[in-house]
Design a protein around this motif. Structure first.
Motif, PDB file in Angstrom:
ATOM      1  N   ALA A 126       0.976  -1.153  -0.035  1.00 31.02           N
ATOM      2  CA  ALA A 126      -0.030   0.156   0.019  1.00 31.02           C
ATOM      3  C   ALA A 126       0.826   1.397  -0.086  1.00 31.02           C
ATOM      4  N   LEU A 127       0.535   2.316  -0.672  1.00 28.28           N
ATOM      5  CA  LEU A 127       1.069   3.504  -0.697  1.00 28.28           C
ATOM      6  C   LEU A 127       0.076   4.455   0.053  1.00 28.28           C
ATOM      7  N   VAL A 128       0.703   5.276   1.027  1.00 29.36           N
ATOM      8  CA  VAL A 128      -0.131   6.352   1.684  1.00 29.36           C
ATOM      9  C   VAL A 128       0.740   7.692   1.433  1.00 29.36           C
ATOM     10  N   VAL A 129      -0.017   8.563   0.718  1.00 27.65           N
ATOM     11  CA  VAL A 129       0.297   9.937   0.600  1.00 27.65           C
ATOM     12  C   VAL A 129      -0.196  10.680   1.799  1.00 27.65           C
ATOM     13  N   TYR A 130       0.720  11.423   2.618  1.00 29.84           N
ATOM     14  CA  TYR A 130       0.416  12.307   3.574  1.00 29.84           C
ATOM     15  C   TYR A 130       0.594  13.380   3.384  1.00 29.84           C
ATOM     16  N   ILE A 131      -0.534  14.522   3.327  1.00 28.63           N
ATOM     17  CA  ILE A 131      -0.388  15.886   3.044  1.00 28.63           C
ATOM     18  C   ILE A 131      -0.434  16.731   4.322  1.00 28.63           C
ATOM     19  N   GLY A 132       0.272  17.627   4.464  1.00 23.65           N
ATOM     20  CA  GLY A 132       0.392  18.217   5.896  1.00 23.65           C
ATOM     21  C   GLY A 132       0.908  17.410   7.129  1.00 23.65           C
ATOM     22  N   LEU A 163       4.693   2.754  11.990  1.00 31.50           N
ATOM     23  CA  LEU A 163       5.084   1.650  12.910  1.00 31.50           C
ATOM     24  C   LEU A 163       3.959   0.603  12.822  1.00 31.50           C
ATOM     25  N   ARG A 164       2.705   0.890  12.824  1.00 26.16           N
ATOM     26  CA  ARG A 164       1.750   0.159  12.818  1.00 26.16           C
ATOM     27  C   ARG A 164       1.439  -0.786  11.532  1.00 26.16           C
ATOM     28  N   PHE A 165       1.439  -0.072  10.537  1.00 29.73           N
ATOM     29  CA  PHE A 165       1.344  -0.757   9.110  1.00 29.73           C
ATOM     30  C   PHE A 165       2.805  -0.979   8.368  1.00 29.73           C
ATOM     31  N   THR A 166       3.287  -1.831   8.984  1.00 26.29           N
ATOM     32  CA  THR A 166       4.915  -2.066   8.408  1.00 26.29           C
ATOM     33  C   THR A 166       4.933  -2.434   7.092  1.00 26.29           C
ATOM     34  N   ALA A 167       4.046  -2.919   6.247  1.00 20.67           N
ATOM     35  CA  ALA A 167       4.038  -3.095   4.906  1.00 20.67           C
ATOM     36  C   ALA A 167       3.859  -1.814   3.977  1.00 20.67           C
ATOM     37  N   ALA A 168       3.390  -0.935   4.404  1.00 18.56           N
ATOM     38  CA  ALA A 168       2.968   0.291   3.856  1.00 18.56           C
ATOM     39  C   ALA A 168       4.259   0.999   3.203  1.00 18.56           C
ATOM     40  N   ARG A 169       4.088   1.726   2.245  1.00 13.48           N
ATOM     41  CA  ARG A 169       5.190   2.884   1.986  1.00 13.48           C
ATOM     42  C   ARG A 169       4.731   4.106   1.978  1.00 13.48           C
ATOM     43  N   PHE A 170       5.290   5.370   2.540  1.00 12.87           N
ATOM     44  CA  PHE A 170       4.520   6.748   2.877  1.00 12.87           C
ATOM     45  C   PHE A 170       5.244   7.790   1.579  1.00 12.87           C
ATOM     46  N   ILE A 171       4.599   8.687   1.463  1.00 10.15           N
ATOM     47  CA  ILE A 171       4.990   9.787   0.900  1.00 10.15           C
ATOM     48  C   ILE A 171       4.481  10.952   1.611  1.00 10.15           C
ATOM     49  N   ALA A 172       5.177  11.574   2.359  1.00 13.43           N
ATOM     50  CA  ALA A 172       4.962  12.546   3.406  1.00 13.43           C
ATOM     51  C   ALA A 172       5.289  14.075   2.895  1.00 13.43           C
ATOM     52  N   VAL A 173       4.386  15.130   3.021  1.00 16.57           N
ATOM     53  CA  VAL A 173       4.466  16.361   2.456  1.00 16.57           C
ATOM     54  C   VAL A 173       4.242  17.359   3.637  1.00 16.57           C
ATOM     55  N   GLU A 174       5.435  18.256   3.701  1.00 19.78           N
ATOM     56  CA  GLU A 174       5.076  19.355   4.592  1.00 19.78           C
ATOM     57  C   GLU A 174       5.685  20.553   4.103  1.00 19.78           C
ATOM     58  N   ALA A 175       4.958  21.765   3.885  1.00 18.64           N
ATOM     59  CA  ALA A 175       5.245  22.876   3.208  1.00 18.64           C
ATOM     60  C   ALA A 175       6.099  23.864   3.925  1.00 18.64           C
ATOM     61  N   GLU A 176       5.776  23.710   5.390  1.00 16.21           N
ATOM     62  CA  GLU A 176       6.572  24.891   6.166  1.00 16.21           C
ATOM     63  C   GLU A 176       7.996  24.364   6.385  1.00 16.21           C
ATOM     64  N   PRO A 177       8.783  25.191   6.144  1.00 15.42           N
ATOM     65  CA  PRO A 177      10.299  24.712   6.297  1.00 15.42           C
ATOM     66  C   PRO A 177      10.961  24.288   7.482  1.00 15.42           C
TER      67      PRO A 177
END
Length: 127
Positions: A1-7, A19-33
């Motif tokens: 599974a791929l999770v895109v987390y914006i913010g 940590l809970r979903f160990t088979a998942a991959r994530f793309i995490a996006v955060e705008a504030e430097p």
């Protein structure tokens, strides 16, 4: 599974999910430097850099640079997109330059095109 987390903010929920979903991959996006730097540190500190891809940008309709007004709360050591109530002495509004992208471009950057989810499976969540 791929999770895109914006913010993704500092990554508290993101790290818990990873940590809970160990088979998942994530793309995490955060705008504030500044917040993004804490996010990078938290992901590395928790040993999740191999499963969480981080992006310091804002997701919008069109790509390019953008100026975002952020509220810096000195009393709480936090930054938010909207200035709330409080005395004028405990916060100040600043303009921050951020890089932008759109969701389609973000997904196109995945290293393996077969890992891109079909457009019908992209879900948005807000918090």
């Amino acid at each position: 599974a791929l999770v895109v987390y914006i913010g993704a903010n500092y990554g508290a929920l993101l790290i818990g999910l990873a940590l809970r979903f160990t088979a998942a991959r994530f793309i995490a996006v955060e705008a504030e430097p500044v917040v993004y730097r804490y996010l990078v540190w938290n992901v590395r500190e928790n040993g999740l850099a191999d499963r969480i891809s981080l992006r310091n940008l804002a997701i919008v309709g069109e790509q390019g640079p953008a100026a975002v007004r952020m509220c810096v709360h000195y009393a709480r050591s936090s930054r938010t997109a909207i200035c709330g109530s409080g005395s004028d002495s405990d916060h100040v509004e600043q303009e921050v330059e951020v890089t932008t992208s759109n969701l389609s471009t973000l997904l196109d950057e995945l290293p393996d095109p077969s890992s891109r989810p079909p457009s019908t499976s992209v879900a948005a969540a807000t918090s």
